[in-house]
Design an enzyme around this catalytic site. Structure first.
Site: not given
Length: 616
Positions: A518, A522
């Protein structure tokens, strides 16, 4: 590793009687913190993000978490508590592979929880390693994940096992407070135990920053460690968070400490950074960076990643004051109306770097000095055996995507467990999701070498240079934000990209490649030379042109493409790179120099490259 004092004291931060539905004590008739629901009244104005009202009514992160844990009718926690448990290092998740099947069977999703243990600078003892390993078996999914922020992450913990997990960690001086949530999270630092005594000093400052910026609420102790309820106390120190205040920060906040020439922590990707300036083996101080961040939203030009600005230099004894005041600036000026624009990078982008410097100077009462010269030459790890300045050995292992598990003859988890039983040094989690078995005495080196061989553990030589520079986030099936595969897909895609590099004679060329499921970023894909960001099932946005050492953002080159187009684009670019690159020119620099992409230097530039590509 020092024990934090945020959950070991007999005192507690409590709240004003007017903001909680309280009970009367039979002993002294004073209001105590209870498990009853928080009142609907709020002192906050209307129009703020929903999370602001949740924090306002949370009684300093207590909410109704205790009631949620006691409700075994469901595997989930109450909606508001799903936000509050993040401050305690926990995310509620469910198995998305089974979601539709369970829905057809009229069953609720298969809920479980992901937990992060806070590990400042990624340094853990063998006993802590063994404890996390045991918890993974007793309560988790039989794996441990080393995160891109140097923390332990456990998956698959069901609700009734959360408290036993916390209590087991507490026995070895680990906790998960502030591993997630709208606070400063795990403080990262180069875990290098090799170079000099100054590196140990830098680590100690990273650990002190972590402790200094912890929330002071005793909610963690009360909820997870069977702490007693505490009597309300109206004294100022018990009714306020001295740094965060009642409403904490508008969004998460990430702090890192880098030690040149290694930028393994990707200092420019974070809200606050300290770049250690070491000369002749002595720590002089730190350059300060502010305003970095990776997350964005697909199709929303208001959102964008940002690389941090270097704003000055401070001496070691000034570090805690600088860190505190930077956090307070974000507390006071961060966007609390729109969470998508609430990160510190947007505060800096909105007001400007000079405005920030003035704010910081005014609050400190003194000015940062001019930044000192520094140079980064790598943001990867060094693999294999390395002897440190102290004469002890350090073994840096390659851990694919940070996942500690046994798989066939590759018995990584079992081997590390056996090593932890006899190891007298420590374990160091790197920002690239790898692991250093550190401070190995000469007398113990052969024993550990034998265990490595017995369990077929990889030391890095067995994998390609591309794979050593690659990272992926967890994404599916557990992450609720995942739009496309990442950890489960990245290895097979790397197989194909490795073949392309081999075909073009580029197998020895270090290229940074990262993937996320997404746009939250991260695994820090926006500062990878090849960044892939999930857009939908099997589809990714392709980013190119980032600096090889994490100093420059990549920009979007193609959006919403699948594997065949990704490989076709890379095949063509690798051919151009092989034939036209300058001597020692990195792939990221090459695609910028030759006009494949236009680098992004300002926030508003970030989305323009895709528009130009579509127009052409």
């Amino acid at each position: 590793m020092s024990r934090t004092n945020n959950h070991s004291s007999d005192s507690v931060n409590t709240v004003n009687e007017k903001s909680v539905v309280g009970e009367k004590s039979a002993v002294d008739d004073k209001t105590v913190v209870t498990e009853k629901a928080v009142s609907n009244e709020s002192s906050l104005p209307k129009g703020l993000a929903k999370n602001e009202y949740i924090k306002d009514q949370s009684q300093y992160l207590r909410g109704t978490i205790k009631q949620s844990l006691a409700n075994f009718v469901t595997g989930e926690v109450a909606e508001n508590d799903q936000q509050l448990i993040k401050f305690h290092g926990i995310y509620q998740q469910d198995d998305r592979d089974l979601r539709n099947e369970r829905k057809k069977q009229k069953l609720e999703p298969l809920y479980s929880f992901m937990l992060r243990a806070r590990v400042p600078a990624g340094i853990a003892t063998p006993q802590q390693w063994l404890t996390m390993d045991r918890i993974a078996s007793d309560y988790g999914n039989d794996t441990i994940r080393l995160t891109t922020r140097q923390a332990f992450q456990l998956h698959g913990i069901i609700k009734k096992n959360l408290r036993p997990t916390m209590q087991a960690m507490d026995k070895v001086l680990l906790d998960s407070i502030a591993a997630c949530g709208d606070v400063n999270r795990n403080v990262m630092c180069n875990p290098n135990p090799v170079e000099s005594k100054a590196h140990k000093e830098v680590y100690q400052w990273a650990a002190r920053i972590s402790e200094h910026l912890l929330p002071k609420t005793k909610a963690y102790h009360e909820i997870w460690l069977n702490g007693e309820k505490y009597q309300a106390d109206a004294s100022p120190e018990n009714t306020k968070e001295p740094i965060y205040g009642k409403h904490y920060l508008p969004r998460k906040f990430k702090t890192v400490v880098a030690i040149p020439p290694y930028n393994d922590v990707d200092v420019f990707a974070h809200d606050l950074g300290f770049i250690a300036i070491i000369k002749q083996g002595k720590l002089l101080g730190f350059n300060v960076t502010v305003g970095g961040g990776m997350g964005m939203s697909h199709g929303d030009p208001e959102t964008h990643p940002r690389v941090a600005d270097v704003v000055g230099f401070c001496f070691p004894q000034q570090v805690l004051a600088v860190a505190e005041q930077v956090v307070k600036i974000q507390r006071d000026f961060g966007n609390r109306e729109q969470r998508k624009l609430a990160r510190f990078k947007y505060t800096i982008a909105k007001h400007g770097v000079e405005w920030f410097k003035q704010q910081l100077n005014d609050r400190l009462g003194w000015r940062l000095l001019n930044a000192q010269p520094f140079e980064f030459t790598s943001n990867s790890d060094r693999y294999g055996w390395i002897k440190g300045f102290d004469g002890r050995w350090n073994l840096n292992l390659y851990i694919e995507n940070g996942r500690i598990k046994d798989e066939g003859d590759y018995r990584l988890r079992t081997g590390l467990r056996e090593i932890a039983k006899i190891h007298q040094g420590d374990f160091r989690l790197t920002a690239n999701q790898n692991l250093i078995i550190a401070a190995i005495d000469e007398s113990n080196k052969a024993v550990i070498e034998d265990l490595i061989t017995q369990h077929n553990i990889k030391t890095g030589d067995e994998v390609s240079i591309l794979r050593r520079h690659a990272m992926a986030c967890v994404s599916l099936p557990t992450c609720s934000l995942g739009m496309a595969e990442a950890e489960r897909y990245m290895p097979s895609l790397l197989d194909k990209v490795e073949q392309l590099l081999s075909d073009h004679g580029l197998s020895e060329q270090p290229i940074t490649m990262r993937m996320t499921g997404c746009p939250n970023g991260c695994a820090r894909p926006y500062i990878a030379e090849i960044g892939l960001v999930g857009k939908g099932p099997g589809k990714y946005n392709l980013f190119l042109g980032a600096g090889h050492h994490g100093e420059r953002l990549g920009v979007i080159y193609r959006d919403n493409i699948g594997e065949s187009e990704i490989l076709s684009i890379l095949d063509e670019l690798f051919e151009q790179y092989k034939n036209n690159a300058l001597e020692r020119e990195s792939f990221g620099d090459f695609v910028v120099r030759t006009g494949v992409v236009t680098p992004s230097y300002q926030a508003q530039d970030f989305h323009m490259e895709l528009q130009a590509q579509k127009a052409s």
